[in-house]
Design a protein around this motif. Structure first.
Motif, PDB file in Angstrom:
ATOM      1  N   THR A 304     -28.273 -26.675  -6.142  1.00 33.91           N
ATOM      2  CA  THR A 304     -28.040 -25.409  -6.839  1.00 33.91           C
ATOM      3  C   THR A 304     -29.035 -24.345  -6.417  1.00 33.91           C
ATOM      4  N   ALA A 305     -30.264 -24.736  -6.104  1.00 30.73           N
ATOM      5  CA  ALA A 305     -31.250 -23.764  -5.630  1.00 30.73           C
ATOM      6  C   ALA A 305     -30.822 -23.167  -4.287  1.00 30.73           C
ATOM      7  N   ILE A 306     -30.289 -23.998  -3.400  1.00 31.19           N
ATOM      8  CA  ILE A 306     -29.796 -23.490  -2.112  1.00 31.19           C
ATOM      9  C   ILE A 306     -28.618 -22.544  -2.336  1.00 31.19           C
ATOM     10  N   ALA A 307     -27.726 -22.916  -3.259  1.00 32.73           N
ATOM     11  CA  ALA A 307     -26.597 -22.034  -3.568  1.00 32.73           C
ATOM     12  C   ALA A 307     -27.077 -20.704  -4.132  1.00 32.73           C
ATOM     13  N   LEU A 308     -28.100 -20.736  -4.974  1.00 32.13           N
ATOM     14  CA  LEU A 308     -28.628 -19.492  -5.543  1.00 32.13           C
ATOM     15  C   LEU A 308     -29.275 -18.627  -4.469  1.00 32.13           C
ATOM     16  N   ILE A 309     -29.973 -19.242  -3.532  1.00 33.65           N
ATOM     17  CA  ILE A 309     -30.551 -18.484  -2.418  1.00 33.65           C
ATOM     18  C   ILE A 309     -29.445 -17.834  -1.584  1.00 33.65           C
ATOM     19  N   THR A 310     -28.351 -18.555  -1.390  1.00 34.04           N
ATOM     20  CA  THR A 310     -27.215 -17.990  -0.665  1.00 34.04           C
ATOM     21  C   THR A 310     -26.651 -16.773  -1.376  1.00 34.04           C
ATOM     22  N   VAL A 311     -26.549 -16.860  -2.701  1.00 30.65           N
ATOM     23  CA  VAL A 311     -26.059 -15.719  -3.479  1.00 30.65           C
ATOM     24  C   VAL A 311     -26.987 -14.519  -3.321  1.00 30.65           C
ATOM     25  N   LEU A 312     -28.290 -14.765  -3.343  1.00 32.77           N
ATOM     26  CA  LEU A 312     -29.247 -13.670  -3.183  1.00 32.77           C
ATOM     27  C   LEU A 312     -29.161 -13.061  -1.790  1.00 32.77           C
ATOM     28  N   LEU A 313     -28.918 -13.891  -0.773  1.00 30.51           N
ATOM     29  CA  LEU A 313     -28.774 -13.359   0.584  1.00 30.51           C
ATOM     30  C   LEU A 313     -27.558 -12.449   0.706  1.00 30.51           C
ATOM     31  N   LEU A 314     -26.499 -12.786  -0.023  1.00 33.47           N
ATOM     32  CA  LEU A 314     -25.275 -12.002   0.042  1.00 33.47           C
ATOM     33  C   LEU A 314     -25.276 -10.841  -0.941  1.00 33.47           C
ATOM     34  N   ALA A 315     -26.269 -10.776  -1.818  1.00 29.64           N
ATOM     35  CA  ALA A 315     -26.299  -9.699  -2.808  1.00 29.64           C
ATOM     36  C   ALA A 315     -26.408  -8.336  -2.131  1.00 29.64           C
ATOM     37  N   GLY A 316     -27.228  -8.260  -1.081  1.00 29.40           N
ATOM     38  CA  GLY A 316     -27.355  -6.995  -0.367  1.00 29.40           C
ATOM     39  C   GLY A 316     -26.051  -6.563   0.274  1.00 29.40           C
ATOM     40  N   VAL A 317     -25.305  -7.520   0.823  1.00 30.11           N
ATOM     41  CA  VAL A 317     -24.006  -7.197   1.417  1.00 30.11           C
ATOM     42  C   VAL A 317     -23.033  -6.720   0.348  1.00 30.11           C
ATOM     43  N   ALA A 318     -23.074  -7.364  -0.827  1.00 26.71           N
ATOM     44  CA  ALA A 318     -22.187  -6.958  -1.917  1.00 26.71           C
ATOM     45  C   ALA A 318     -22.515  -5.551  -2.407  1.00 26.71           C
ATOM     46  N   VAL A 319     -23.802  -5.231  -2.494  1.00 23.45           N
ATOM     47  CA  VAL A 319     -24.201  -3.876  -2.906  1.00 23.45           C
ATOM     48  C   VAL A 319     -23.703  -2.844  -1.895  1.00 23.45           C
ATOM     49  N   TYR A 320     -23.819  -3.147  -0.618  1.00 22.37           N
ATOM     50  CA  TYR A 320     -23.320  -2.238   0.414  1.00 22.37           C
ATOM     51  C   TYR A 320     -21.813  -2.048   0.283  1.00 22.37           C
ATOM     52  N   TYR A 321     -21.102  -3.124  -0.003  1.00 24.02           N
ATOM     53  CA  TYR A 321     -19.641  -3.047  -0.162  1.00 24.02           C
ATOM     54  C   TYR A 321     -19.275  -2.150  -1.342  1.00 24.02           C
ATOM     55  N   VAL A 322     -19.974  -2.304  -2.466  1.00 25.31           N
ATOM     56  CA  VAL A 322     -19.689  -1.479  -3.641  1.00 25.31           C
ATOM     57  C   VAL A 322     -19.987  -0.012  -3.341  1.00 25.31           C
ATOM     58  N   ARG A 323     -21.066   0.255  -2.613  1.00 25.40           N
ATOM     59  CA  ARG A 323     -21.394   1.633  -2.257  1.00 25.40           C
ATOM     60  C   ARG A 323     -20.305   2.248  -1.377  1.00 25.40           C
ATOM     61  N   GLN A 324     -19.768   1.463  -0.458  1.00 24.63           N
ATOM     62  CA  GLN A 324     -18.692   1.981   0.385  1.00 24.63           C
ATOM     63  C   GLN A 324     -17.450   2.290  -0.438  1.00 24.63           C
ATOM     64  N   LEU A 325     -17.153   1.430  -1.433  1.00 28.01           N
ATOM     65  CA  LEU A 325     -16.015   1.701  -2.312  1.00 28.01           C
ATOM     66  C   LEU A 325     -16.218   2.997  -3.091  1.00 28.01           C
ATOM     67  N   MET A 326     -17.440   3.217  -3.588  1.00 29.26           N
ATOM     68  CA  MET A 326     -17.724   4.425  -4.347  1.00 29.26           C
ATOM     69  C   MET A 326     -17.629   5.668  -3.465  1.00 29.26           C
ATOM     70  N   LYS A 327     -18.126   5.560  -2.216  1.00 28.56           N
ATOM     71  CA  LYS A 327     -18.030   6.703  -1.311  1.00 28.56           C
ATOM     72  C   LYS A 327     -16.586   7.017  -0.984  1.00 28.56           C
ATOM     73  N   THR A 328     -15.774   5.977  -0.793  1.00 31.47           N
ATOM     74  CA  THR A 328     -14.353   6.199  -0.507  1.00 31.47           C
ATOM     75  C   THR A 328     -13.672   6.883  -1.677  1.00 31.47           C
ATOM     76  N   GLY A 329     -14.006   6.458  -2.902  1.00 31.56           N
ATOM     77  CA  GLY A 329     -13.429   7.095  -4.081  1.00 31.56           C
ATOM     78  C   GLY A 329     -13.836   8.557  -4.213  1.00 31.56           C
ATOM     79  N   GLU A 330     -15.077   8.877  -3.855  1.00 33.02           N
ATOM     80  CA  GLU A 330     -15.523  10.263  -3.925  1.00 33.02           C
ATOM     81  C   GLU A 330     -14.803  11.136  -2.910  1.00 33.02           C
ATOM     82  N   VAL A 331     -14.565  10.546  -1.706  1.00 36.87           N
ATOM     83  CA  VAL A 331     -13.846  11.315  -0.677  1.00 36.87           C
ATOM     84  C   VAL A 331     -12.426  11.605  -1.107  1.00 36.87           C
TER      85      VAL A 331
END
Length: 332
Positions: A304-331
């Motif tokens: 479970t610790a390895i799985a949690l580290i994996t989630v943290l590694l992907l958290a930055g990618v998820a934040v970038y994805y959400v930001r792109q969605l918000m920018k698309t909505g603003e456009v």
């Protein structure tokens, strides 16, 4: 008739309305009532069941994972139900100090990068090709892509296992037809580099339909007037794509690429099934490494610790994805 009688015969003047008392509209239409607080809350009420369902499915496992990563849960605690002892950050310290973990992480990142580059590159080329096809050919290709996309993972993996089979595989049969090459009986999975080429082909084959359909939909939004104007000015195909087409489809391309990074980083079933449910250590990515630690080494907390580290590694990618969605909505 006197002036007083004339004033008495005149109709009374209308009483001026205030802002809080809207009068009737022309034609006798009653005034429209303002939307109250219920109307403002309506979107949240409509989405509330979905939020509750997602929370019920993901919230408890996520909380349980976080708690277990700070404990030392083994087979005895699993069977007896006793509370595992708390070990603090020992699980994370042991994992981050293990050279095997970093080797698996590097393998996962390299595997993900190759899959994403091939998926997005081939997907963009096919989407551009679909713009030049006739209507019935484009519809036929779209149907084939949807059929491939909807194929269950188990069926797709079985097909690729047959294609790469050492004795009866189609790949070995075709390669063996080349002059001076004997490939019958070749085992692709003895060498991890060759084995991962089969895994990459399977992952890319399953991901391309989504990318092609998404990018093709984005390409249909490119204004034809701009394309024709650029061509009349003497711009070539590459110049038109770079300065006219790419700025329009770039937000969609970035979102598709971000989703591909998340999906390919978490690849599990393809490798697990191709290797007969017991993948060798050379084929372990982070998902398989976590599974191996949890269920084969019966170190559930470490898994479970390895799985949690994996989630943290992907958290930055998820934040970038959400930001792109918000920018698309603003456009939009």
């Amino acid at each position: 008739m006197t002036a007083a009688d004339t004033r008495a015969a005149d109709p009374p003047l209308p009483t001026p309305r205030t802002a809080e008392e809207p009068g009737p509209r022309p034609g006798g239409t009653p005034p429209r009532r303002r939307r109250g607080s219920t109307g403002a809350r309506l979107p949240y009420l409509l989405i509330a069941p979905a939020i509750v369902a997602v929370a019920a499915v993901y919230a408890f496992p996520l909380v349980k994972t976080v708690i277990m990563s700070f404990q030392d849960m083994g087979r005895r605690e699993l069977w007896t139900g006793d509370t595992p002892p708390w070990v603090g950050l020992d699980q994370f310290t042991n994992i981050l100090g293990d050279a095997e973990f970093w080797q698996v992480t590097g393998r996962t990142v390299l595997f993900m990068a190759v899959c994403v580059v091939l998926t997005m590159g081939l997907g963009l080329l096919i989407a551009l090709l679909m713009q030049r096809l006739s209507t019935w050919v484009r519809l036929l290709l779209t149907g084939a892509l949807i059929a491939a996309w909807s194929m269950p993972l188990l069926v797709a993996t079985s097909i690729f296992r047959w294609l790469s089979d050492s004795d009866y595989g189609l790949i070995n049969t075709l390669v063996d037809q080349l002059p001076g090459v004997e490939f019958l009986g070749h085992n692709w999975f003895l060498d991890p580099w060759q084995g991962f080429s089969i895994v990459v082909a399977l992952v890319v084959w399953g991901a391309i339909p989504f990318v092609v359909i998404t990018l093709h939909a984005a390409l249909t939004q490119v204004p034809k007037e701009l394309t024709e104007a650029a061509q009349l000015d003497g711009a070539g195909a590459y110049t038109v794509y770079r300065y006219v087409t790419w700025p329009v489809i770039r937000p969609v391309f970035q979102m598709a690429a971000t989703l591909s990074v998340i999906w390919d980083f978490n690849v599990f079933g393809q490798i697990f099934l191709l290797r007969g449910n017991k993948p060798e250590p050379e084929y372990e990515t982070l998902g398989l490494y976590s599974f191996s630690k949890a269920f084969e080494s019966t170190s559930f907390s470490q898994g479970t610790a390895i799985a949690l580290i994996t989630v943290l590694l992907l958290a930055g990618v998820a934040v970038y994805y959400v930001r792109q969605l918000m920018k698309t909505g603003e456009v939009e």
